[in-house]
Design a protein around this motif. Sequence first.
Motif, PDB file in Angstrom:
ATOM      1  N   VAL A  61       0.836  -1.206   0.000  1.00 16.78           N
ATOM      2  CA  VAL A  61       0.000   0.000   0.000  1.00 16.78           C
ATOM      3  C   VAL A  61       0.873   1.258   0.000  1.00 16.78           C
ATOM      4  O   VAL A  61       0.634   2.210  -0.760  1.00 16.78           O
ATOM      5  CB  VAL A  61      -0.944  -0.003   1.210  1.00 16.78           C
ATOM      6  N   ILE A  62       1.897   1.267   0.845  1.00 15.94           N
ATOM      7  CA  ILE A  62       2.789   2.425   0.939  1.00 15.94           C
ATOM      8  C   ILE A  62       3.470   2.695  -0.400  1.00 15.94           C
ATOM      9  O   ILE A  62       3.556   3.841  -0.860  1.00 15.94           O
ATOM     10  CB  ILE A  62       3.841   2.185   2.034  1.00 15.94           C
ATOM     11  N   ASN A  63       3.957   1.649  -1.044  1.00 14.97           N
ATOM     12  CA  ASN A  63       4.647   1.810  -2.325  1.00 14.97           C
ATOM     13  C   ASN A  63       3.714   2.359  -3.395  1.00 14.97           C
ATOM     14  O   ASN A  63       4.123   3.183  -4.226  1.00 14.97           O
ATOM     15  CB  ASN A  63       5.230   0.469  -2.775  1.00 14.97           C
ATOM     16  N   ALA A  64       2.459   1.902  -3.390  1.00 14.02           N
ATOM     17  CA  ALA A  64       1.499   2.379  -4.388  1.00 14.02           C
ATOM     18  C   ALA A  64       1.268   3.886  -4.246  1.00 14.02           C
ATOM     19  O   ALA A  64       1.223   4.625  -5.239  1.00 14.02           O
ATOM     20  CB  ALA A  64       0.179   1.619  -4.239  1.00 14.02           C
ATOM     21  N   VAL A  65       1.130   4.353  -3.005  1.00 12.92           N
ATOM     22  CA  VAL A  65       0.944   5.786  -2.763  1.00 12.92           C
ATOM     23  C   VAL A  65       2.207   6.560  -3.113  1.00 12.92           C
ATOM     24  O   VAL A  65       2.156   7.639  -3.726  1.00 12.92           O
ATOM     25  CB  VAL A  65       0.543   6.030  -1.294  1.00 12.92           C
ATOM     26  N   ALA A  66       3.354   6.005  -2.742  1.00 11.43           N
ATOM     27  CA  ALA A  66       4.630   6.681  -2.975  1.00 11.43           C
ATOM     28  C   ALA A  66       4.936   6.825  -4.472  1.00 11.43           C
ATOM     29  O   ALA A  66       5.545   7.815  -4.879  1.00 11.43           O
ATOM     30  CB  ALA A  66       5.758   5.930  -2.275  1.00 11.43           C
ATOM     31  N   ILE A  67       4.517   5.873  -5.276  1.00 12.37           N
ATOM     32  CA  ILE A  67       4.765   5.952  -6.721  1.00 12.37           C
ATOM     33  C   ILE A  67       4.155   7.231  -7.295  1.00 12.37           C
ATOM     34  O   ILE A  67       4.792   7.956  -8.063  1.00 12.37           O
ATOM     35  CB  ILE A  67       4.203   4.704  -7.438  1.00 12.37           C
ATOM     36  N   GLY A  68       2.913   7.508  -6.928  1.00 10.60           N
ATOM     37  CA  GLY A  68       2.270   8.732  -7.397  1.00 10.60           C
ATOM     38  C   GLY A  68       2.975   9.976  -6.899  1.00 10.60           C
ATOM     39  O   GLY A  68       3.141  10.957  -7.643  1.00 10.60           O
ATOM     40  N   LEU A  69       3.408   9.957  -5.659  1.00 10.99           N
ATOM     41  CA  LEU A  69       4.096  11.105  -5.070  1.00 10.99           C
ATOM     42  C   LEU A  69       5.415  11.384  -5.778  1.00 10.99           C
ATOM     43  O   LEU A  69       5.716  12.535  -6.130  1.00 10.99           O
ATOM     44  CB  LEU A  69       4.338  10.832  -3.582  1.00 10.99           C
ATOM     45  N   PHE A  70       6.194  10.343  -6.021  1.00 13.35           N
ATOM     46  CA  PHE A  70       7.497  10.533  -6.653  1.00 13.35           C
ATOM     47  C   PHE A  70       7.353  10.915  -8.134  1.00 13.35           C
ATOM     48  O   PHE A  70       8.178  11.644  -8.672  1.00 13.35           O
ATOM     49  CB  PHE A  70       8.346   9.274  -6.498  1.00 13.35           C
ATOM     50  N   ALA A  71       6.297  10.414  -8.768  1.00 11.60           N
ATOM     51  CA  ALA A  71       6.041  10.829 -10.149  1.00 11.60           C
ATOM     52  C   ALA A  71       5.722  12.320 -10.204  1.00 11.60           C
ATOM     53  O   ALA A  71       6.183  13.048 -11.094  1.00 11.60           O
ATOM     54  CB  ALA A  71       4.893  10.013 -10.731  1.00 11.60           C
ATOM     55  N   TYR A  72       4.941  12.792  -9.258  1.00 13.84           N
ATOM     56  CA  TYR A  72       4.602  14.215  -9.175  1.00 13.84           C
ATOM     57  C   TYR A  72       5.853  15.069  -9.001  1.00 13.84           C
ATOM     58  O   TYR A  72       5.941  16.183  -9.530  1.00 13.84           O
ATOM     59  CB  TYR A  72       3.638  14.426  -8.008  1.00 13.84           C
ATOM     60  N   LYS A  73       6.830  14.525  -8.266  1.00 14.91           N
ATOM     61  CA  LYS A  73       8.073  15.256  -8.017  1.00 14.91           C
ATOM     62  C   LYS A  73       9.130  15.029  -9.094  1.00 14.91           C
ATOM     63  O   LYS A  73      10.219  15.587  -9.027  1.00 14.91           O
ATOM     64  CB  LYS A  73       8.637  14.851  -6.648  1.00 14.91           C
ATOM     65  N   GLY A  74       8.828  14.185 -10.083  1.00 18.53           N
ATOM     66  CA  GLY A  74       9.766  13.953 -11.173  1.00 18.53           C
ATOM     67  C   GLY A  74      10.930  13.046 -10.822  1.00 18.53           C
ATOM     68  O   GLY A  74      11.944  13.041 -11.536  1.00 18.53           O
TER      69      GLY A  74
END
Length: 211
Positions: free
Chosen positions: A165-178
């Motif tokens: 679950v944490i990784n799924a949320v983090a993927i979107g966050l890191f994509a937003y940050k490039g």
Amino acid sequence: MLAALVDFLNAPALAFGAVAASRAELLGAVLGVWMVLCNLRVNALAWPLAIASSLLYLPVFWQARLYGDAALQLLFVAVACWGWWQWLRGTQDGGAPLAVHFLSARGRLLALTTMALLWPATALLLTHTTDTDVPWWDAFPTAGSVIAQVLLGRKLVENWPAWLVINAVAIGLFAYKGLWLTVGLYALFGLLSLAGWRAWSRLAARAAPAT
């Protein structure tokens, strides 16, 4: 000297189209994958690798203004020292050496309750003490990772679905940050979480006393 080291680590090491990564991000990613593979095999080498990877990712997240994730790396180092000791010397309730096992129903409720409290507390702290533009988004993997790391340190199977679950949320966050290399890394972590969940469930079922 510290500033020079940070500048060296944050210098570009990889650039391919939209994918760019610093030396710290690239090396931290490699050590991170090695760490998860060791976790899958219940190999205590995972913990010193976790310490090294966390220290490398600290300047990466700080530069991206992901202050929750940056601070989390320092907490990871502390918890990794504790987890390393648990895997080498820890015991279960009966005094037997620590083995892979399932969390009790009460333990699951406690973990979920802790997450429900820690997430908003972390988000409010980031909102009022930093200039982050994603306090709640950053706070979720920050709070969840603390809980998952403790579960991992006690060899609890439930650390793997927590990381999923944490990784799924983090993927979107890191994509937003490039942070595209880290996006790919966390996508791989997600797949490895599924594999770890399956492997550890088998180990725990095998070790459980017959009824």
